[in-house]
Design an enzyme around this catalytic site. Sequence first.
Site, PDB file in Angstrom:
ATOM      1  N   LYS A  61     -35.783  -3.193  64.129  1.00 42.67           N
ATOM      2  CA  LYS A  61     -36.540  -4.520  63.921  1.00 42.67           C
ATOM      3  C   LYS A  61     -36.505  -5.262  65.328  1.00 42.67           C
ATOM      4  CE  LYS A  61     -38.903  -7.870  61.749  1.00 42.67           C
ATOM      5  NZ  LYS A  61     -37.995  -8.628  60.568  1.00 42.67           N
ATOM      6  N   VAL A  62     -37.583  -5.448  66.003  1.00 44.24           N
ATOM      7  CA  VAL A  62     -37.534  -6.075  67.307  1.00 44.24           C
ATOM      8  C   VAL A  62     -38.820  -7.195  67.491  1.00 44.24           C
ATOM      9  CG1 VAL A  62     -36.755  -3.822  68.494  1.00 44.24           C
ATOM     10  CG2 VAL A  62     -39.364  -4.279  68.222  1.00 44.24           C
ATOM     11  N   SER A  63     -38.796  -7.650  68.332  1.00 47.63           N
ATOM     12  CA  SER A  63     -39.871  -8.689  68.709  1.00 47.63           C
ATOM     13  C   SER A  63     -41.117  -7.965  69.062  1.00 47.63           C
ATOM     14  CB  SER A  63     -39.309  -9.677  69.758  1.00 47.63           C
ATOM     15  OG  SER A  63     -38.212 -10.409  69.449  1.00 47.63           O
ATOM     16  N   THR A 115     -40.790 -12.932  70.990  1.00 51.00           N
ATOM     17  CA  THR A 115     -41.906 -13.265  70.833  1.00 51.00           C
ATOM     18  C   THR A 115     -41.957 -14.841  70.813  1.00 51.00           C
ATOM     19  OG1 THR A 115     -42.475 -11.624  69.156  1.00 51.00           O
ATOM     20  CG2 THR A 115     -44.057 -13.164  69.272  1.00 51.00           C
ATOM     21  N   ALA A 116     -41.031 -15.546  70.166  1.00 47.55           N
ATOM     22  CA  ALA A 116     -41.069 -16.888  70.500  1.00 47.55           C
ATOM     23  C   ALA A 116     -41.028 -17.577  71.963  1.00 47.55           C
ATOM     24  CB  ALA A 116     -39.726 -17.554  69.802  1.00 47.55           C
ATOM     25  N   HIS A 159     -36.784 -18.260  62.863  1.00 45.31           N
ATOM     26  CA  HIS A 159     -35.875 -18.153  61.507  1.00 45.31           C
ATOM     27  C   HIS A 159     -36.163 -19.413  60.273  1.00 45.31           C
ATOM     28  CE1 HIS A 159     -35.484 -14.304  62.942  1.00 45.31           C
ATOM     29  NE2 HIS A 159     -34.278 -14.562  63.552  1.00 45.31           N
TER      30      HIS A 159
END
Length: 288
Positions: A61-63, A115-116, A159
């Site tokens: 699970k990645v950006s 991504t943020a 989150h």
Amino acid sequence: MTGARTEPPLRIAHSPCPNDTFVFHAWSHGLVPGAPELEVTFADIDVTNGMAERGELDVLKVSYAVLPWVLEEYALLPCGGALGRGCGPLVLTRGPGTEADLRGATVAVPGERSTAYLLFRLWAAERVPGGVGEIAVLPFHEIMPAVRAGRVDAGLVIHEARFTYQDYGLHRLADMGEYWEGTTGLPIPLGAVVARRSLGAPVLRGLAAAARASVRMAWDDPAASRPYVLEHAQEMDPSVADRHIGLYVNEFTADLGESGYAAVRGLLTRAAAEELVPPLGPGALDFV
């Protein structure tokens, strides 16, 4: 567990956050019929991004922001990830302020490939005259304490911080999701599930089916995953964990769909045009 396994388990890494443990609970506990066994590693998103760039593990699970660097080796699965509306990263400060206050400021972010941070760079280029100052990379759970203590001027949070930042006495200066949705009309792409291309097309299709089945099993019986979710939620209030799941696990988790793929392409194409990420090759996002 479902029965004797003859193949070695696939190695997967994802965060211990409620949305990920909720999504992967059934699969990682052998409850999805016919799904490959998983060997799970829990890691912060910045760590899993690095694992993908180094070609470690089978499933991660990645950006979404890291995809341009990893799609040669990994395929994007059409399910299991995190997209949505009203769920964007926030820029927080100790006191009320304006966008201009970030000029020359030190800003903590949860990863240079997150991504943020990519969204923040697009936003700041338009909204912060003169640009921000130093960028400090911190694990996401350390960002709000750093802002509160004055070690940084602002923090970019992800989150469950969306639900808890007021407990730290912090103020929301900007919402990257509002910026993205307001300028594109598309959902915001946050986290992606990728799998090693060398596993082969039949296996990759099976992984996508397993991820989708695991999501649907979690929705059908939320209570089954609750002890696992709370065990890994790092002393999170159960009500916050529930809100976290409700926001980040949605229809795009079960299937990216047309608007989900449009959001991913839109973000990465725009970022490439600004020379923030490498351009995607033809068909890079296509699934097998």
